[in-house]
Design a protein around this motif. Structure first.
Motif, PDB file in Angstrom:
ATOM      1  N   TRP A 129       0.885  -1.168   0.000  1.00 57.71           N
ATOM      2  CA  TRP A 129       0.000   0.000   0.000  1.00 57.71           C
ATOM      3  C   TRP A 129       0.915   1.208   0.000  1.00 57.71           C
ATOM      4  O   TRP A 129       1.905   1.241   0.735  1.00 57.71           O
ATOM      5  CB  TRP A 129      -0.890   0.013   1.241  1.00 57.71           C
ATOM      6  N   GLU A 140      -5.056   0.536  -3.636  1.00 55.97           N
ATOM      7  CA  GLU A 140      -6.215  -0.193  -4.112  1.00 55.97           C
ATOM      8  C   GLU A 140      -6.441  -1.391  -3.217  1.00 55.97           C
ATOM      9  O   GLU A 140      -5.539  -2.164  -2.943  1.00 55.97           O
ATOM     10  CB  GLU A 140      -5.994  -0.647  -5.563  1.00 55.97           C
ATOM     11  N   GLY A 141      -7.654  -1.522  -2.738  1.00 59.16           N
ATOM     12  CA  GLY A 141      -7.963  -2.637  -1.870  1.00 59.16           C
ATOM     13  C   GLY A 141      -9.079  -2.282  -0.919  1.00 59.16           C
ATOM     14  O   GLY A 141      -9.483  -1.130  -0.800  1.00 59.16           O
ATOM     15  N   ASN A 142      -9.570  -3.290  -0.241  1.00 56.27           N
ATOM     16  CA  ASN A 142     -10.662  -3.131   0.705  1.00 56.27           C
ATOM     17  C   ASN A 142     -10.076  -2.963   2.096  1.00 56.27           C
ATOM     18  O   ASN A 142      -9.443  -3.879   2.642  1.00 56.27           O
ATOM     19  CB  ASN A 142     -11.572  -4.365   0.625  1.00 56.27           C
ATOM     20  N   VAL A 143     -10.285  -1.798   2.695  1.00 59.62           N
ATOM     21  CA  VAL A 143      -9.697  -1.497   4.002  1.00 59.62           C
ATOM     22  C   VAL A 143     -10.262  -2.419   5.072  1.00 59.62           C
ATOM     23  O   VAL A 143      -9.525  -2.900   5.945  1.00 59.62           O
ATOM     24  CB  VAL A 143      -9.932  -0.021   4.370  1.00 59.62           C
ATOM     25  N   ILE A 144     -11.551  -2.701   5.010  1.00 57.65           N
ATOM     26  CA  ILE A 144     -12.158  -3.577   6.014  1.00 57.65           C
ATOM     27  C   ILE A 144     -11.566  -4.980   5.922  1.00 57.65           C
ATOM     28  O   ILE A 144     -11.196  -5.579   6.941  1.00 57.65           O
ATOM     29  CB  ILE A 144     -13.693  -3.614   5.836  1.00 57.65           C
ATOM     30  N   GLN A 145     -11.431  -5.496   4.716  1.00 57.93           N
ATOM     31  CA  GLN A 145     -10.860  -6.833   4.553  1.00 57.93           C
ATOM     32  C   GLN A 145      -9.408  -6.874   5.008  1.00 57.93           C
ATOM     33  O   GLN A 145      -8.954  -7.852   5.617  1.00 57.93           O
ATOM     34  CB  GLN A 145     -10.974  -7.277   3.096  1.00 57.93           C
ATOM     35  N   GLN A 148      -9.395  -6.936   8.813  1.00 58.01           N
ATOM     36  CA  GLN A 148      -9.788  -8.254   9.309  1.00 58.01           C
ATOM     37  C   GLN A 148      -8.669  -9.271   9.130  1.00 58.01           C
ATOM     38  O   GLN A 148      -8.413 -10.088  10.019  1.00 58.01           O
ATOM     39  CB  GLN A 148     -11.067  -8.708   8.597  1.00 58.01           C
ATOM     40  N   VAL A 166     -11.891   1.884  11.201  1.00 49.08           N
ATOM     41  CA  VAL A 166     -12.272   0.471  11.216  1.00 49.08           C
ATOM     42  C   VAL A 166     -11.676  -0.183  12.448  1.00 49.08           C
ATOM     43  O   VAL A 166     -10.469  -0.078  12.701  1.00 49.08           O
ATOM     44  CB  VAL A 166     -11.773  -0.248   9.948  1.00 49.08           C
ATOM     45  N   THR A 173     -16.672  -6.471  13.376  1.00 47.22           N
ATOM     46  CA  THR A 173     -16.056  -5.236  12.883  1.00 47.22           C
ATOM     47  C   THR A 173     -16.988  -4.059  13.133  1.00 47.22           C
ATOM     48  O   THR A 173     -18.205  -4.155  12.918  1.00 47.22           O
ATOM     49  CB  THR A 173     -15.766  -5.337  11.374  1.00 47.22           C
TER      50      THR A 173
END
Length: 264
Positions: A129, A140-145, A148, A166, A173
């Motif tokens: 990142w 690029e990417g899902n912050v929540i994922q 987790q 988050v 979550t």
């Protein structure tokens, strides 16, 4: 009774090994909140401090070999006493040294909470990142994922701060949508949050993710109110009013203004 009430009743002692840029702000923020700051990174005493502290914050903002050794010694001593530990991997990903040290600390110390921006957390677990200095860049990417995944890998609560914060243990979550953009104009807002989380953890009574979520919401609400009161004055006035609000915000205000979403 809320965690904020319990904290102010207890006046917990929070041991901070933090960076030289934010030491004064962190100490004043903890005092305003209702906690007691203990600011030392002396390798001669950090192991002993764990015997009197209620919680610990490690922040690697100004990094050198002495600080690393102090964190490792204090962390192992705190683990032996089952103290809650918050780690802020400042600038992980900005240099290879910071990334290696952040990963070393997470391997050697059992953390309660890892708190950072999305780029820092990504680099702690070996993901890519972009990062600019100690600030998260675009990615690029899902912050929540990502949060987790980090929580599952490190077996701790992960807090990724940003426009929305988050908080996750890898299963449950929470998203906290309080705060104000002016927080990014004051050095140390993120660093102080780590210490505030540590203070809340000292009264969590095993409700760890709930106490961390309340800490983040409380902190962000204090910032919102401070921003409202200093809207035409700039970041200097905001910083002073923010300290005021850390002392003045009540549990009722937190309940009224919290914008929290729970994701299963």
């Amino acid at each position: 009774m809320t965690f904020l009430q319990k904290l102010r009743n207890k006046n917990p002692l929070v041991h901070n090994i933090t960076n030289t840029v934010v030491t004064n702000f962190t100490a004043n923020g903890l005092l305003a909140l209702g906690a007691s700051p203990f600011m030392t990174d002396g390798i001669e005493e950090v192991a002993d401090v764990a015997s009197i502290a209620d919680a610990v914050l490690f922040n690697m903002g100004t990094l050198n070999e002495s600080i690393v050794n102090s964190i490792l010694i204090a962390g192992k001593s705190s683990n032996e006493r089952n103290l809650p530990i918050v780690f802020d991997p400042v600038g992980a990903g900005a240099t290879s040294y910071r990334t290696v040290i952040a990963q070393l600390i997470t391997q050697e110390i059992k953390l309660t909470v890892l708190r950072g921006n999305v780029a820092e957390v990504a680099h702690v677990i070996g993901e890519s990142w972009s990062i600019k200095g100690v600030d998260a860049g675009t990615g690029e990417g899902n912050v929540i994922q990502l949060a987790q995944k980090a929580a599952q890998m490190l077996d701790c609560i992960v807090v990724i701060t940003g426009a929305d914060d988050v908080i996750t243990d890898g299963q449950t979550t929470y998203i906290v949508s309080n705060g104000h953009p002016i927080m990014t104009k004051v050095t140390g807002c993120g660093c102080l949050l780590g210490s505030v989380i540590a203070a809340f953890l000292s009264v969590s009574e095993q409700q760890i993710i709930e106490s961390v979520t309340e800490a983040v919401a409380f902190y962000s609400i204090a910032a919102e109110i401070a921003a409202e009161k200093t809207v035409a004055q700039g970041p200097g006035s905001f910083q002073i009013e923010f300290l005021n609000q850390l002392a003045l915000v009540t549990p009722d205000v937190v309940q009224q203004r919290s914008n929290i979403q729970k994701i299963h």
